[in-house]
Write an enzyme that holds these catalytic residues in place. Structure first.
Site, PDB file in Angstrom:
ATOM      1  N   HIS A 111       9.218  -3.364   3.505  1.00  0.00           N
ATOM      2  CA  HIS A 111       8.885  -3.577   2.090  1.00  0.00           C
ATOM      3  C   HIS A 111      10.157  -3.896   1.283  1.00  0.00           C
ATOM      4  O   HIS A 111      10.144  -4.748   0.400  1.00  0.00           O
ATOM      5  CB  HIS A 111       8.236  -2.332   1.489  1.00  0.00           C
TER       6      HIS A 111
ATOM      7  N   LEU B 237       6.665   3.346   1.632  1.00  0.00           N
ATOM      8  CA  LEU B 237       7.533   2.181   1.817  1.00  0.00           C
ATOM      9  C   LEU B 237       8.599   2.389   2.883  1.00  0.00           C
ATOM     10  O   LEU B 237       9.072   3.502   3.104  1.00  0.00           O
ATOM     11  CB  LEU B 237       8.189   1.831   0.474  1.00  0.00           C
ATOM     12  N   HIS B 238       8.958   1.295   3.518  1.00  0.00           N
ATOM     13  CA  HIS B 238      10.009   1.296   4.538  1.00  0.00           C
ATOM     14  C   HIS B 238      10.858   0.032   4.360  1.00  0.00           C
ATOM     15  O   HIS B 238      10.640  -0.741   3.417  1.00  0.00           O
ATOM     16  CB  HIS B 238       9.391   1.366   5.941  1.00  0.00           C
TER      17      HIS B 238
ATOM     18  N   LYS C  82       4.755  -9.901   9.089  1.00  0.00           N
ATOM     19  CA  LYS C  82       4.211  -8.843   9.949  1.00  0.00           C
ATOM     20  C   LYS C  82       2.687  -8.956   9.970  1.00  0.00           C
ATOM     21  O   LYS C  82       2.051  -8.808  11.001  1.00  0.00           O
ATOM     22  CB  LYS C  82       4.659  -7.494   9.395  1.00  0.00           C
ATOM     23  N   ASP C  83       2.114  -9.230   8.793  1.00  0.00           N
ATOM     24  CA  ASP C  83       0.666  -9.443   8.681  1.00  0.00           C
ATOM     25  C   ASP C  83       0.442 -10.953   8.589  1.00  0.00           C
ATOM     26  O   ASP C  83       0.137 -11.483   7.520  1.00  0.00           O
ATOM     27  CB  ASP C  83       0.133  -8.720   7.443  1.00  0.00           C
TER      28      ASP C  83
ATOM     29  N   VAL D 148      10.603  -7.234   9.698  1.00  0.00           N
ATOM     30  CA  VAL D 148      11.731  -6.318   9.871  1.00  0.00           C
ATOM     31  C   VAL D 148      11.373  -5.340  10.990  1.00  0.00           C
ATOM     32  O   VAL D 148      10.260  -4.799  11.012  1.00  0.00           O
ATOM     33  CB  VAL D 148      12.026  -5.557   8.559  1.00  0.00           C
TER      34      VAL D 148
ATOM     35  N   GLY E 100       4.759 -10.259   3.808  1.00  0.00           N
ATOM     36  CA  GLY E 100       5.477 -10.166   5.072  1.00  0.00           C
ATOM     37  C   GLY E 100       4.734 -10.890   6.184  1.00  0.00           C
ATOM     38  O   GLY E 100       3.505 -10.891   6.227  1.00  0.00           O
TER      39      GLY E 100
ATOM     40  N   MET F 101       0.841  -1.199   0.000  1.00  0.00           N
ATOM     41  CA  MET F 101       0.000   0.000   0.000  1.00  0.00           C
ATOM     42  C   MET F 101       0.878   1.253   0.000  1.00  0.00           C
ATOM     43  O   MET F 101       0.401   2.356   0.280  1.00  0.00           O
ATOM     44  CB  MET F 101      -0.939  -0.004   1.208  1.00  0.00           C
TER      45      MET F 101
HETATM   46  P1  AMP Z   1       1.487  -2.844   3.479  1.00  0.00           P
HETATM   47  O1  AMP Z   1       2.046  -1.804   2.567  1.00  0.00           O
HETATM   48  O2  AMP Z   1       1.506  -2.440   4.923  1.00  0.00           O
HETATM   49  O3  AMP Z   1       0.166  -3.379   3.026  1.00  0.00           O
HETATM   50  O4  AMP Z   1       2.492  -4.064   3.405  1.00  0.00           O
HETATM   51  C1  AMP Z   1       2.844  -4.648   2.189  1.00  0.00           C
HETATM   52  C2  AMP Z   1       3.597  -5.913   2.453  1.00  0.00           C
HETATM   53  O5  AMP Z   1       4.761  -5.613   3.220  1.00  0.00           O
HETATM   54  C3  AMP Z   1       2.790  -6.929   3.258  1.00  0.00           C
HETATM   55  O6  AMP Z   1       3.054  -8.228   2.756  1.00  0.00           O
HETATM   56  C4  AMP Z   1       3.336  -6.755   4.649  1.00  0.00           C
HETATM   57  O7  AMP Z   1       3.224  -7.910   5.448  1.00  0.00           O
HETATM   58  C5  AMP Z   1       4.787  -6.447   4.356  1.00  0.00           C
HETATM   59  N1  AMP Z   1       5.374  -5.737   5.508  1.00  0.00           N
HETATM   60  C6  AMP Z   1       4.934  -4.596   6.087  1.00  0.00           C
HETATM   61  N2  AMP Z   1       5.694  -4.283   7.152  1.00  0.00           N
HETATM   62  C7  AMP Z   1       6.623  -5.258   7.271  1.00  0.00           C
HETATM   63  C8  AMP Z   1       7.692  -5.517   8.182  1.00  0.00           C
HETATM   64  N3  AMP Z   1       7.963  -4.706   9.212  1.00  0.00           N
HETATM   65  N4  AMP Z   1       8.438  -6.614   7.974  1.00  0.00           N
HETATM   66  C9  AMP Z   1       8.177  -7.461   6.950  1.00  0.00           C
HETATM   67  N5  AMP Z   1       7.193  -7.273   6.060  1.00  0.00           N
HETATM   68  C10 AMP Z   1       6.423  -6.190   6.212  1.00  0.00           C
END
Ligand code: AMP
Length: 281
Positions: free
Chosen positions: A37, A33-34, A149-150, A176, A147, A30
């Site tokens: 990602h 980014l960090h 994380k989710d 991460v 990730g 979404m």
């Molecule tokens: P999001 O942009 O938050 O929807 O995340 C996109 C993807 O990045 C998803 O598969 C998340 O699980 C993964 N993600 C987000 N934060 C982390 C993190 N801290 N460590 C590993 N993967 C992550």
């Protein structure tokens, strides 16, 4: 790096790469980014596949009183980051491109979608499964990176792929964290300095609980109680849920004799954070 907001253009780019015999890897995000990602991108790069990263803040997965409109966005910064990271194609569709008409077709992954985050966010995982399914049909990837994380989202996507025989390999990537343990999240920018400090309790209490489980003799109820007490004692966070569940199917467990996932969601002001830890026994 190729870059497009159009499904038709992306399809042409992908068809060309498939024609050259390249495998396609999808990294759905979404945006904002960090390093979490970026770690997904790194894992994808190791496969040698052509990497498509999508950025789409999916309205379908946000409830009416959730943070869809204030979710952080910075497409130009994200584009620079992913180009440096070695992404081959950036796909950033508009809402109209993804949902030209009101949706009447959805993907629902039963059971898994009504517990934990699903109980607090009704319809959330239906939105996630539906958009990921759309992305799978648009990109037709060989591999897709998610990730841990989710964690619940990862299990749901894996189950959707298995139940519907989708020809894509789902690849999990470890969480991460910041140096002090806080799991990276796009929503962390909303934390006040005080909340940011307090939020460390999430990973700290998970680590402590892991040590207790490894030492043996603790039931899931005792571990959940400990986590709840630690979080409420050491922060002003308001707990949405704290659960210890079977790591494979999120079913309830009493005694910890198989791998479990300790999963939690806590609100700091209006910012809802999630974290988890899988414990092998
Ligand atoms: P999001 O942009 O938050 O929807 O995340 C996109 C993807 O990045 C998803 O598969 C998340 O699980 C993964 N993600 C987000 N934060 C982390 C993190 N801290 N460590 C590993 N993967 C992550």
């Amino acid at each position: 790096m190729k870059r497009t907001s159009l499904i038709s253009e992306l399809r042409e780019i992908i068809a060309q790469e498939k024609g050259r015999g390249r495998q396609i890897a999808l990294v759905p995000t979404m945006g904002y980014l960090h390093r979490g990602h970026l770690s997904l991108i790194e894992q994808a790069k190791q496969t040698g596949a052509f990497i498509v990263l999508s950025i789409f803040v999916n309205p379908l997965q946000f409830g009416p009183n959730e943070d869809y409109s204030r979710y952080p966005r910075d497409l130009e910064r994200d584009a620079r980051l992913v180009e440096e990271a070695g992404v081959d194609a950036l796909f950033h569709p508009t809402t109209e491109e993804m949902y030209p008409r009101p949706m009447v077709t959805y993907v629902e992954v039963g059971q898994l979608d009504s517990m934990l985050c699903g109980a607090n966010r009704p319809g959330h995982f239906r939105g996630v499964a539906t958009v990921v399914s759309k992305l799978f049909h648009i990109v037709q990837p060989d591999l897709a990176f998610f990730g841990q994380k989710d964690y619940q989202q990862y299990l749901i996507i894996q189950r959707m792929v298995s139940d519907l025989n989708l020809p894509v390999k789902v690849c999990p990537v470890s969480i991460v964290r910041e140096e002090d343990g806080l799991a990276l999240s796009s929503r962390n920018v909303f934390l006040t300095p005080e909340q940011r400090m307090e939020a460390v309790i999430l990973s700290k209490s998970l680590n402590e609980a892991e040590r207790l489980i490894q030492a043996g003799g603790q039931s899931t109820r005792e571990i959940e109680k400990l986590l709840r007490e630690r979080i409420t004692r050491e922060s002003q966070g308001v707990i949405d849920y704290v659960e210890v569940r079977d790591a494979e199917d999120l079913s309830e467990v009493t005694d910890i004799i198989r791998p479990v996932v300790m999963a939690l969601a806590v609100r700091f002001g209006s910012t809802r954070l999630i974290d988890n830890k899988v414990v092998e026994v």
